[in-house]
Design an enzyme around this catalytic site. Structure first.
Site, PDB file in Angstrom:
ATOM      1  N   TYR A 136       0.847  -1.184   0.000  1.00 28.74           N
ATOM      2  CA  TYR A 136       0.000   0.000   0.000  1.00 28.74           C
ATOM      3  C   TYR A 136       0.885   1.238   0.000  1.00 28.74           C
ATOM      4  O   TYR A 136       1.545   1.564   0.979  1.00 28.74           O
ATOM      5  CB  TYR A 136      -0.922   0.013   1.221  1.00 28.74           C
ATOM      6  CG  TYR A 136      -1.866  -1.157   1.316  1.00 28.74           C
ATOM      7  CD1 TYR A 136      -2.235  -1.886   0.197  1.00 28.74           C
ATOM      8  CD2 TYR A 136      -2.390  -1.542   2.554  1.00 28.74           C
ATOM      9  CE1 TYR A 136      -3.100  -2.962   0.301  1.00 28.74           C
ATOM     10  CE2 TYR A 136      -3.268  -2.611   2.656  1.00 28.74           C
ATOM     11  CZ  TYR A 136      -3.610  -3.324   1.538  1.00 28.74           C
ATOM     12  OH  TYR A 136      -4.465  -4.396   1.646  1.00 28.74           O
TER      13      TYR A 136
ATOM     14  N   SER B 111     -24.389   4.316   2.021  1.00 24.48           N
ATOM     15  CA  SER B 111     -25.422   5.228   1.516  1.00 24.48           C
ATOM     16  C   SER B 111     -24.910   6.655   1.376  1.00 24.48           C
ATOM     17  O   SER B 111     -25.687   7.605   1.419  1.00 24.48           O
ATOM     18  CB  SER B 111     -26.658   5.215   2.436  1.00 24.48           C
ATOM     19  OG  SER B 111     -27.720   5.956   1.882  1.00 24.48           O
TER      20      SER B 111
ATOM     21  N   PRO C   4     -16.077  -4.829   3.909  1.00 21.64           N
ATOM     22  CA  PRO C   4     -17.406  -5.135   4.453  1.00 21.64           C
ATOM     23  C   PRO C   4     -18.439  -4.051   4.174  1.00 21.64           C
ATOM     24  O   PRO C   4     -19.637  -4.278   4.364  1.00 21.64           O
ATOM     25  CB  PRO C   4     -17.139  -5.265   5.958  1.00 21.64           C
ATOM     26  CG  PRO C   4     -15.982  -4.351   6.189  1.00 21.64           C
ATOM     27  CD  PRO C   4     -15.112  -4.500   4.969  1.00 21.64           C
ATOM     28  N   LEU C   5     -17.990  -2.883   3.724  1.00 26.47           N
ATOM     29  CA  LEU C   5     -18.905  -1.795   3.372  1.00 26.47           C
ATOM     30  C   LEU C   5     -19.047  -1.642   1.856  1.00 26.47           C
ATOM     31  O   LEU C   5     -19.534  -0.614   1.373  1.00 26.47           O
ATOM     32  CB  LEU C   5     -18.435  -0.477   3.998  1.00 26.47           C
ATOM     33  CG  LEU C   5     -18.481  -0.436   5.527  1.00 26.47           C
ATOM     34  CD1 LEU C   5     -17.893   0.860   6.054  1.00 26.47           C
ATOM     35  CD2 LEU C   5     -19.907  -0.618   6.034  1.00 26.47           C
ATOM     36  N   GLY C   6     -18.634  -2.673   1.119  1.00 27.04           N
ATOM     37  CA  GLY C   6     -18.806  -2.626  -0.326  1.00 27.04           C
ATOM     38  C   GLY C   6     -18.123  -1.443  -0.973  1.00 27.04           C
ATOM     39  O   GLY C   6     -18.728  -0.756  -1.812  1.00 27.04           O
TER      40      GLY C   6
ATOM     41  N   GLY D  64     -17.586   1.355   0.124  1.00 24.51           N
ATOM     42  CA  GLY D  64     -18.300   2.592   0.445  1.00 24.51           C
ATOM     43  C   GLY D  64     -19.738   2.624   0.002  1.00 24.51           C
ATOM     44  O   GLY D  64     -20.522   3.446   0.491  1.00 24.51           O
ATOM     45  N   PHE D  65     -20.126   1.728  -0.904  1.00 20.17           N
ATOM     46  CA  PHE D  65     -21.488   1.778  -1.435  1.00 20.17           C
ATOM     47  C   PHE D  65     -22.531   1.531  -0.348  1.00 20.17           C
ATOM     48  O   PHE D  65     -23.596   2.172  -0.338  1.00 20.17           O
ATOM     49  CB  PHE D  65     -21.653   0.735  -2.549  1.00 20.17           C
ATOM     50  CG  PHE D  65     -23.010   0.773  -3.208  1.00 20.17           C
ATOM     51  CD1 PHE D  65     -23.280   1.692  -4.207  1.00 20.17           C
ATOM     52  CD2 PHE D  65     -24.035  -0.080  -2.798  1.00 20.17           C
ATOM     53  CE1 PHE D  65     -24.537   1.749  -4.800  1.00 20.17           C
ATOM     54  CE2 PHE D  65     -25.286  -0.034  -3.385  1.00 20.17           C
ATOM     55  CZ  PHE D  65     -25.539   0.880  -4.396  1.00 20.17           C
TER      56      PHE D  65
END
Length: 330
Positions: free
Chosen positions: A58, A227, A219-221, A223-224
């Site tokens: 990274y 919302s 786990p939050l896709g 950022g999608f």
């Protein structure tokens, strides 16, 4: 939070970790802020998060340097996970699992992270040119030398290595079985979220039977599932989502029912959609630890608070019953 031994590691059961990758890699470079990222790591630790997940690629290297600045002050507060096995070039990324490289990479990570031991050392990708037994054996030597406490395998790249007619993680499980013959696997990192559930089919059951932790990446896709993204908003060219088949304007609009469902559950609990998404991941098993990535302190605090959210059986069923995600290949 309860702490439970998972192999040689001690991951925090029921807690949310911190993925440090977005601070230095894969997301919009123009929004990177070193000092803001430092505040995010400190905020996560202050909120009760202990697991910090980074990697030498990274940046490359800059993410470990950033985390090292925090560890210099707060090493006792953190469970440190980093990765090796990928080399970053100008236009490409290649795997390197040669034992000599693994040893050098570990020493370099220790210097950048300003610590004398890594709690969990993960192989970022298996090198197709090197038998995993050789790579894993070199990593096991690092445990014997006291430089590393436990070993893990990162399966986030499984989608690209999928063979026709097999499950997403079938090859990962084969690699894990081979590695286990050399030295115990303590943790596997793989994508798991409301809109990416393949790890539940084969990988999580394998881990559960053997007491191996599963670190849930994205786990939050990306950022999608928070919302906070708008269909058609666009992403800068260096943002991984600019090339992601679920982040075209058309597919973001098509997948709004998933976010709407998370929002309905969130309203009932006075929570956010992102917190519901994280609580759903936590509910998938005792050994599952989500590691959402962020570079902002307020998101780090919000994510950590998701560990206190208790979804009912009806809530979990409602989230599980949300429509599957669509991508531009559908």
């Amino acid at each position: 939070m309860e702490r439970r031994s998972i192999g040689a590691a001690a991951l925090e059961v029921g807690a949310v970790g911190l993925g440090c990758m977005p601070m230095s890699w894969a997301y919009t470079t123009s929004q990177q802020d070193g000092e803001g990222s430092l505040r995010a790591v400190h905020a996560a630790l202050d909120a009760g998060t202990t697991l910090l997940d980074t990697a030498d690629m990274y940046g490359p290297f800059t993410n470990e340097l950033l985390v090292g600045r925090v560890l210099k002050e707060r090493r006792q507060d953190a469970f440190l996970s980093t990765k090796c096995g990928l080399l970053v070039g100008d236009q490409h990324i290649v795997a390197n699992g040669r034992p000599g490289y693994i040893r050098r990479a570990c020493d370099a990570s220790l210097r950048r992270l300003q610590t004398d031991v890594i709690d969990l050392y993960q192989l970022h990708r298996v090198d197709p040119e090197v038998p995993i037994e050789e790579t894993w054996g070199a990593m096991a030597e690092l445990v014997a030398a006291g430089k590393v406490r436990s070993l893990g395998l990162c399966a986030v790249g499984a989608r690209g290595n999928r063979r026709y007619g097999t499950g997403l993680h079938t090859e990962t499980v084969r690699q894990l079985e081979r590695a286990q013959q050399v030295f115990p696997v303590s943790c596997v990192q793989a994508e798991l979220s409301v809109w990416a559930r393949e790890a539940l089919d084969e990988l999580l059951p394998w881990c559960a039977v053997r007491g191996v932790g599963l670190m849930a990446a994205m786990p939050l896709g990306n950022g999608f599932l928070t919302s906070t993204l708008t269909p058609g908003q666009g992403f800068e060219p260096d943002d991984v989502r600019a090339r992601h088949p679920r982040f075209t304007a058309e597919m973001m609009a098509a997948n709004q029912p998933i976010v709407a469902g998370l929002r309905r559950v969130a309203v009932r609990h006075g929570a956010t959609p992102g917190q519901v998404a994280l609580a759903w991941v936590l509910a998938q098993g005792r050994h599952v630890v989500p590691v959402p990535g962020t570079k902002r302190a307020h998101w780090a605090r919000e994510n950590a608070a998701a560990a206190e959210l208790r979804l009912s059986a009806a809530d979990l069923a409602e989230v599980t019953g949300l429509p599957p995600a669509r991508g531009s290949w559908d």
